[in-house]
Design an enzyme around this catalytic site. Structure first.
Site, PDB file in Angstrom:
ATOM      1  N   GLY A  24      16.223   6.222 -15.996  1.00  0.00           N
ATOM      2  CA  GLY A  24      14.913   6.878 -15.857  1.00  0.00           C
ATOM      3  C   GLY A  24      15.009   8.090 -14.962  1.00  0.00           C
ATOM      4  O   GLY A  24      14.146   8.330 -14.119  1.00  0.00           O
ATOM      5  N   SER A  79      12.525  12.046 -15.359  1.00  0.00           N
ATOM      6  CA  SER A  79      11.118  12.317 -15.032  1.00  0.00           C
ATOM      7  C   SER A  79      10.792  11.648 -13.694  1.00  0.00           C
ATOM      8  O   SER A  79      11.488  10.743 -13.244  1.00  0.00           O
ATOM      9  CB  SER A  79      10.258  11.718 -16.164  1.00  0.00           C
ATOM     10  OG  SER A  79       8.889  11.828 -15.882  1.00  0.00           O
ATOM     11  N   TYR A 101       2.444  -5.226 -17.281  1.00  0.00           N
ATOM     12  CA  TYR A 101       3.128  -4.385 -16.292  1.00  0.00           C
ATOM     13  C   TYR A 101       3.312  -5.160 -14.985  1.00  0.00           C
ATOM     14  O   TYR A 101       4.394  -5.165 -14.397  1.00  0.00           O
ATOM     15  CB  TYR A 101       2.311  -3.107 -16.057  1.00  0.00           C
ATOM     16  CG  TYR A 101       2.990  -2.127 -15.125  1.00  0.00           C
ATOM     17  CD1 TYR A 101       4.064  -1.344 -15.553  1.00  0.00           C
ATOM     18  CD2 TYR A 101       2.567  -1.974 -13.800  1.00  0.00           C
ATOM     19  CE1 TYR A 101       4.685  -0.439 -14.697  1.00  0.00           C
ATOM     20  CE2 TYR A 101       3.185  -1.077 -12.937  1.00  0.00           C
ATOM     21  CZ  TYR A 101       4.239  -0.313 -13.388  1.00  0.00           C
ATOM     22  OH  TYR A 101       4.867   0.574 -12.539  1.00  0.00           O
TER      23      TYR A 101
HETATM   24  N1  LIG Z   1       4.246   6.284 -10.441  1.00  0.00           N
HETATM   25  C1  LIG Z   1       3.870   5.259  -9.713  1.00  0.00           C
HETATM   26  O1  LIG Z   1       2.794   5.277  -9.047  1.00  0.00           O
HETATM   27  C2  LIG Z   1       4.728   4.035  -9.651  1.00  0.00           C
HETATM   28  C3  LIG Z   1       4.336   3.009  -8.771  1.00  0.00           C
HETATM   29  C4  LIG Z   1       5.117   1.873  -8.696  1.00  0.00           C
HETATM   30  C5  LIG Z   1       6.269   1.766  -9.462  1.00  0.00           C
HETATM   31  N2  LIG Z   1       6.623   2.771 -10.324  1.00  0.00           N
HETATM   32  C6  LIG Z   1       7.852   2.600 -11.110  1.00  0.00           C
HETATM   33  O2  LIG Z   1       8.679   3.735 -10.914  1.00  0.00           O
HETATM   34  C7  LIG Z   1       9.627   3.812 -11.990  1.00  0.00           C
HETATM   35  C8  LIG Z   1       9.731   5.258 -12.426  1.00  0.00           C
HETATM   36  O3  LIG Z   1       8.508   5.631 -13.014  1.00  0.00           O
HETATM   37  P1  LIG Z   1       7.783   7.023 -12.740  1.00  0.00           P
HETATM   38  O4  LIG Z   1       6.532   6.728 -12.022  1.00  0.00           O
HETATM   39  O5  LIG Z   1       8.741   8.011 -12.199  1.00  0.00           O
HETATM   40  O6  LIG Z   1       7.346   7.386 -14.238  1.00  0.00           O
HETATM   41  P2  LIG Z   1       7.893   8.442 -15.320  1.00  0.00           P
HETATM   42  O7  LIG Z   1       7.722   9.815 -14.805  1.00  0.00           O
HETATM   43  O8  LIG Z   1       7.185   8.075 -16.570  1.00  0.00           O
HETATM   44  O9  LIG Z   1       9.439   8.101 -15.445  1.00  0.00           O
HETATM   45  C9  LIG Z   1       9.889   6.991 -16.180  1.00  0.00           C
HETATM   46  C10 LIG Z   1      11.336   7.181 -16.544  1.00  0.00           C
HETATM   47  O10 LIG Z   1      11.750   6.050 -17.352  1.00  0.00           O
HETATM   48  C11 LIG Z   1      12.307   6.551 -18.568  1.00  0.00           C
HETATM   49  N3  LIG Z   1      12.074   5.659 -19.708  1.00  0.00           N
HETATM   50  C12 LIG Z   1      10.890   5.184 -20.162  1.00  0.00           C
HETATM   51  N4  LIG Z   1      11.079   4.482 -21.295  1.00  0.00           N
HETATM   52  C13 LIG Z   1      12.401   4.539 -21.561  1.00  0.00           C
HETATM   53  C14 LIG Z   1      13.211   4.038 -22.610  1.00  0.00           C
HETATM   54  N5  LIG Z   1      12.690   3.365 -23.658  1.00  0.00           N
HETATM   55  N6  LIG Z   1      14.540   4.272 -22.566  1.00  0.00           N
HETATM   56  C15 LIG Z   1      15.097   4.989 -21.554  1.00  0.00           C
HETATM   57  N7  LIG Z   1      14.370   5.491 -20.539  1.00  0.00           N
HETATM   58  C16 LIG Z   1      13.044   5.280 -20.552  1.00  0.00           C
HETATM   59  C17 LIG Z   1      11.587   7.879 -18.805  1.00  0.00           C
HETATM   60  O11 LIG Z   1      12.317   8.661 -19.725  1.00  0.00           O
HETATM   61  P3  LIG Z   1      11.622   9.954 -20.435  1.00  0.00           P
HETATM   62  O12 LIG Z   1      11.679  11.054 -19.418  1.00  0.00           O
HETATM   63  O13 LIG Z   1      12.472  10.194 -21.621  1.00  0.00           O
HETATM   64  O14 LIG Z   1      10.221   9.582 -20.792  1.00  0.00           O
HETATM   65  C18 LIG Z   1      11.571   8.434 -17.392  1.00  0.00           C
HETATM   66  O15 LIG Z   1      12.814   9.013 -17.075  1.00  0.00           O
HETATM   67  C19 LIG Z   1       9.119   2.855 -13.061  1.00  0.00           C
HETATM   68  O16 LIG Z   1       9.916   1.695 -13.043  1.00  0.00           O
HETATM   69  C20 LIG Z   1       7.705   2.544 -12.617  1.00  0.00           C
HETATM   70  O17 LIG Z   1       7.290   1.266 -13.056  1.00  0.00           O
HETATM   71  C21 LIG Z   1       5.864   3.906 -10.427  1.00  0.00           C
END
Ligand SMILES: NC(=O)c1ccc[n+]([C@@H]2O[C@H](COP(=O)([O-])OP(=O)(O)OC[C@H]3O[C@@H](n4cnc5c(N)ncnc54)[C@H](OP(=O)(O)O)[C@@H]3O)[C@@H](O)[C@H]2O)c1
Length: 294
Positions: A14, A17, A169
């Protein structure tokens, strides 16, 4: 304090992004060879450009490996690619995640949140643990969330009959914490630490399935991805004598959370359940040869 990551190989999922992208660039800037998973070539090359732009004097490199976690075969191929190209992984960061608003199935016919957020980290860790064992400072980091809640429904983890995007989730993030604790207990005294964390509420694309309004709200109300990556960067770089394996971190500190997140019976059940979904992709018991001698 920024610790040099020279001579370290760090695999992060991941990384194209949000939080993962920031962390990949930061860790490379400290001298690491960062191996970044991308499911899309264009986003992979965006990551490389972002690194050059953000850290023109960065000491390390970012190399891309391809994998789409909505296909177990693709995850397997990614791991094979890693095994062929890298003899050691010092830090394995399972960060990729999704938040789906409706029931959607992967190419394997499995509910997507369960597969991407839970089965993918299990399969990747299982497949690459031998490379982490070869490091003198091996560590596993999982991106969990403050939204972890409830239990892992071992009879129906995909919520097939009664899907709720929020519950699915929450369950997946509780599962990531249980996986961290389970791995930490198996790896006790081996020198390999397992850590998980909540990044805070971060303005990333995680809410993309909720449409433009949800995404805009998150970007407006959430902290910057750079700030959101701080605890991840801390867990990846802090000397392990300062960290507690098996713990859940918030703002770089251990946080004590729900009894369910310490339920090792549930963790065992979840590993067994995970194994049934991954049966075609693992030759031995999931993590059967996990315990290593130091
Ligand atoms: N944002 C928050 O407030 C928050 C809070 C708590 C926990 N988190 C956790 O933080 C982590 C990162 O999320 P983020 O907030 O940075 O969101 P994000 O910007 O949507 O990043 C998610 C990443 O996961 C990748 N991904 C999603 N589906 C995939 C798949 N089928 N195969 C391979 N890669 C995949 C995406 O790839 P693409 O770029 O190709 O889409 C992206 O690189 C996640 O585990 C999320 O649950 C986030």
């Amino acid at each position: 304090m920024a610790y040099s990551q020279e001579n370290k190989t760090i695999l992060i999922t991941g990384a194209t992004s949000g939080i993962g992208k920031e962390a990949a660039c930061y860790l490379a800037s400290l001298g690491a060879k960062v191996v970044a998973s991308a499911r899309n070539k264009e986003k992979g090359s965006d990551l490389l450009s972002a690194y050059k732009e953000q850290y023109p004097n960065g000491q390390g490199t970012i190399e891309l490996v391809e994998g789409d976690f909505s296909s177990l075969q693709s995850i397997q191929n990614l791991c094979e690619q890693v095994k062929t190209s890298y003899p050691v992984i010092d830090t394995l960061i399972n960060n990729a995640g999704v938040w789906k608003m409706s029931y959607q199935e992967t190419k394997d016919g499995i509910e997507e949140t369960w597969q991407v957020n839970v089965l993918a980290p299990m399969l990747i860790t299982h497949s690459l643990i031998d490379l982490v064992k070869k490091s003198s400072d091996g560590r596993l980091v999982f991106t969990a969330s403050g939204l972890h809640k409830g239990v892992v429904d071992l009879n129906n983890p995909e919520m097939r009959q009664s899907f709720s995007g929020m519950k699915s989730y929450q369950q997946s993030k509780l599962a990531d914490i249980l996986l961290t604790r389970w791995l930490a207990s198996k790896l006790e005294d081996t020198g390999i630490g397992a850590y998980c964390f909540h990044p805070g509420f971060v303005g990333t694309s995680i809410g993309r399935d909720g449409g433009m309004i949800m995404q805009k709200l998150m970007k407006l109300a959430g902290m910057s991805p750079k700030k959101g990556a701080e605890t991840l960067n801390f867990l990846a770089t802090e000397p392990q004598e300062n960290l507690v394996s098996g713990e859940y971190y918030v703002k770089k500190k251990v946080k004590k959370i729900t009894a369910e997140s310490n339920d090792m019976e549930m963790a065992n059940g979840m590993i067994e359940k995970g194994q049934t979904f991954l049966a075609d992709y693992i030759q031995s018991d999931l993590f059967a040869d996990l315990v290593v001698n130091t």
